[in-house]
Design an enzyme around this catalytic site. Structure first.
Site, PDB file in Angstrom:
ATOM      1  N   PHE A 323       0.814  -1.204   0.000  1.00 29.37           N
ATOM      2  CA  PHE A 323       0.000   0.000   0.000  1.00 29.37           C
ATOM      3  C   PHE A 323       0.854   1.264   0.000  1.00 29.37           C
ATOM      4  O   PHE A 323       1.874   1.331   0.696  1.00 29.37           O
ATOM      5  CB  PHE A 323      -0.884   0.056   1.258  1.00 29.37           C
ATOM      6  N   ASP A 324       0.421   2.245  -0.781  1.00 33.10           N
ATOM      7  CA  ASP A 324       0.902   3.604  -0.584  1.00 33.10           C
ATOM      8  C   ASP A 324       0.256   4.109   0.707  1.00 33.10           C
ATOM      9  O   ASP A 324      -0.744   3.542   1.173  1.00 33.10           O
ATOM     10  CB  ASP A 324       0.493   4.466  -1.780  1.00 33.10           C
ATOM     11  N   LYS A 325       0.791   5.170   1.292  1.00 34.24           N
ATOM     12  CA  LYS A 325       0.222   5.675   2.545  1.00 34.24           C
ATOM     13  C   LYS A 325      -0.765   6.813   2.306  1.00 34.24           C
ATOM     14  O   LYS A 325      -1.974   6.657   2.467  1.00 34.24           O
ATOM     15  CB  LYS A 325       1.327   6.155   3.499  1.00 34.24           C
ATOM     16  N   THR A 326      -0.266   7.966   1.858  1.00 29.63           N
ATOM     17  CA  THR A 326      -1.097   9.162   1.759  1.00 29.63           C
ATOM     18  C   THR A 326      -2.175   9.011   0.688  1.00 29.63           C
ATOM     19  O   THR A 326      -1.881   8.765  -0.477  1.00 29.63           O
ATOM     20  CB  THR A 326      -0.230  10.392   1.440  1.00 29.63           C
ATOM     21  N   VAL A 503      -1.546  -0.979  -4.204  1.00 33.38           N
ATOM     22  CA  VAL A 503      -2.687  -0.075  -4.085  1.00 33.38           C
ATOM     23  C   VAL A 503      -2.167   1.339  -3.864  1.00 33.38           C
ATOM     24  O   VAL A 503      -1.431   1.586  -2.906  1.00 33.38           O
ATOM     25  CB  VAL A 503      -3.605  -0.483  -2.915  1.00 33.38           C
TER      26      VAL A 503
END
Length: 611
Positions: A323-326, A503
């Site tokens: 996953f990306d965070k922001t 994602v």
């Protein structure tokens, strides 16, 4: 003819009155013929009225099958109509008119039923094309003008009243309303919209009145992109369907050979005719395509746009989610919580410089800085020569000075994200921001773990402290901070354990979305580049749909395998029974269609998969 093509998109609307009346009329000639059994035809004594009516029935329902076989052969496409065509012709030559008429009727009626079920499996997709309005009301020269939707141009002002469908993607200029976005996101609860909010083509204004500035039109709108995705998805095949296609090419010569051997051994042409009828691999050819379309339709109903069945198949085999965070694990709405200065400047000066550079930025951090400056009534000058570098920062010229905003390794106990403000290379200060995780992020991670996804990680361009905080809050044990786009690529390329899903939502996620086995983009906040690059789009940004997507994909793959085995088994048993004389041509036609309809019905069950 059932299973004529593996591409289901060519089937037209079933049960049109003309089709149904023609097929039913041909079938009704059969009982009429039996009622006048044995009556000779005065003009042609060698043919009875019964035979003539049965031949006419074959002409009505059998000739389309024969014609389909010829078209397929000439077009060099996979086509199984020739087997039934040979059987019908053999019935005519052998004088088995009754069998030929009944077989023709059963086959075309079976096709209508099968195709009707197939269509119902993709209704969720087809309805998308019909929801866009034909006309819209524009505000021009102080008045209202009705125009056709294709005539709308960017920056036109549209007036949308309660109950009307919004025809374009745009921004609300005036007014308030609640918008039903279920056609795009799958979410049934209307969403409140006010000034500066985004609205999407194909959604419905439930109440109130709004003025909307057109931003994206036609194929560029969210709805247009969805329709284009669906059109592309229906043309693509999963791996299992490609395997079926390869083996299907051998079916026709094998069945023809079995029919010939049956006749040579038994001298019974009826048995050979039955072999030809039951040997058609229609259900075998349908196993992959109809299941794929049904799964894509179910995903679309939930607000998940899938660009092709193979991506669902990849999801079914996935072992890792990165996953990306922001904007992905977090809401993508960071807030400025603190500003510090290292240059003698006050907080307002630091914010003014940063806001001037971030004025045109689409990054969540840039929007947060601009929002803070505006809410504090801080005046600022918009920068010139703005240059954004994905994963590095953004810079511009203000008062002949180069102002640069870059991510900073500056950390704090609270786990805030920090950016550094540089002026001509000199440190001016820091801006600290906080972004909260999605409410469903932690439960989604746990659900993915529960269904067997063993590798879950965060790959973020943010600093160590905020990435660690989000990892702890969402229950993710592995995380990588300060990752530039090329670093994300290296992490993805280095994953050797199986199919990897990435994602993300931003421009800097595009390379990772492309490099992963399957890329999933957040639809509401995702950049256009991310949406174009991703294989799957969550139109409602609901992370909680990811476990459902995995379950749906696994169920689709399972049903395809079951259908292949089921159809192959039915065909093999029916061919053996026909050779042994246990099935008549009529029973063979019934058996054939039962198999095809059963395969389609199992595929249609995907529509009822619970989210």
């Amino acid at each position: 003819m059932i299973g004529r093509h593996t591409d289901l998109s060519i089937y037209r609307e079933i049960f049109r009155s003309s089709d149904f009346i023609k097929v039913a009329g041909g079938a009704l000639l059969i009982p009429v013929a039996l009622m006048v059994s044995g009556e000779p035809l005065k003009t042609i004594p060698v043919i009875s009225i019964e035979d003539l009516l049965l031949i006419l029935s074959i002409a009505i329902n059998g000739i389309p099958i024969i014609f389909g076989a010829l078209v397929g052969i000439l077009g060099k496409r996979i086509n199984v109509d020739e087997l039934v065509s040979v059987a019908i012709i053999a019935c005519l030559i052998n004088g088995n008119y009754l069998e030929g008429a009944i077989v023709s009727a059963i086959m075309v009626f079976g096709a209508l039923v099968e195709e009707a079920v197939s269509d119902s499996a993709r209704n969720a997709i087809g309805q998308l094309v019909e929801i866009s309005p034909e006309t819209a009301i524009l505000e021009r020269n102080g008045g209202e003008v009705e125009v056709k939707v294709p005539e709308i141009v960017r920056d036109d002002i549209l007036l949308v009243k309660a109950g009307e469908t919004i025809p374009v993607d745009g921004i609300v200029l005036e007014g308030n309303t609640s918008v039903d976005e279920s056609s795009i996101t799958g979410e049934s609860i209307p969403v409140a919209k006010q000034q500066e909010d985004n609205v999407y083509a194909g959604t419905i204004s439930v109440d109130g009145f709004i003025k909307v500035r057109a931003v994206k039109l036609g194929e560029d709108s969210t709805l247009g992109k969805i329709i284009r995705m669906v059109e592309t998805a229906e043309q693509q095949k999963v791996d299992s369907a490609r395997i079926v296609d390869r083996y299907a090419a051998w079916f026709t010569p094998i069945i023809l050979a079995i029919a010939a051997i049956t006749y040579l051994v038994t001298k019974d042409v009826t048995r050979s005719i039955t072999v030809l009828i039951v040997g058609c691999p229609c259900s075998f050819l349908l196993a992959g395509p109809v299941s794929t379309v049904a799964a894509i339709g179910r995903a679309a109903k939930a607000g998940i746009m899938v660009k092709g069945g193979q991506y669902l198949e990849n999801i079914a085999r996935s072992t890792g989610f990165f996953f990306d965070k922001t904007g992905t694990l977090t809401k993508g709405e960071p807030e400025v919580v603190e500003v510090t200065s290292e240059s003698g400047k006050n907080e307002e000066d630091i914010l003014a410089l940063a806001a001037g550079v971030e004025k045109g930025s689409l990054h969540p951090i840039g929007r947060a800085i601009l929002k803070k400056a505006v809410s504090n009534n801080i005046s600022f000058r918009e920068a010139a020569e703005i240059l954004a570098e994905a994963g590095s920062g953004i810079s511009g010229i203000i008062d002949n000075q180069k102002v640069k905003i870059v991510t900073s390794p500056q950390s704090n106990e609270q786990g805030y994200t920090s950016v550094e403000v540089l002026v001509d290379g000199a440190h001016y200060g820091y801006i600290f921001l906080q972004d909260r995780p999605h409410e469903d992020a932690k439960n989604t991670v746990q659900a993915l773990t529960n269904i067997g996804i063993r590798d879950i990680a965060i790959i973020s361009g943010d600093q160590e402290s905020p990435v660690k905080r989000i990892a702890q809050e969402t229950g993710i044990h592995t995380y990588h901070a300060a990752q530039k786009p090329k670093d994300k690529l290296e992490k993805i390329d280095g994953y050797q354990k199986g199919n990897l899903v990435y994602v993300g939502d931003g421009i800097n996620d595009a390379p990772a979305l492309k490099a992963a086995t399957t890329g999933i983009a957040m639809g509401l906040r995702g950049s256009d580049v991310a949406l174009e690059t991703a294989d799957i789009v969550l139109m409602n940004d609901k992370l909680s749909l990811l476990p459902f997507l995995v379950k749906l994909s696994r169920k689709m793959s399972r049903i395809i395998k079951i259908n292949i085995l089921l159809s192959f088994g039915i065909n093999a048993i029916a061919v053996a029974a026909s050779s042994a004389g246990l099935l008549t041509p009529i029973l063979g036609a019934v058996t054939h269609n039962i198999g095809s309809i059963l395969v389609v019905a199992l595929a249609a069950s995907l529509r009822f998969t619970k989210a």
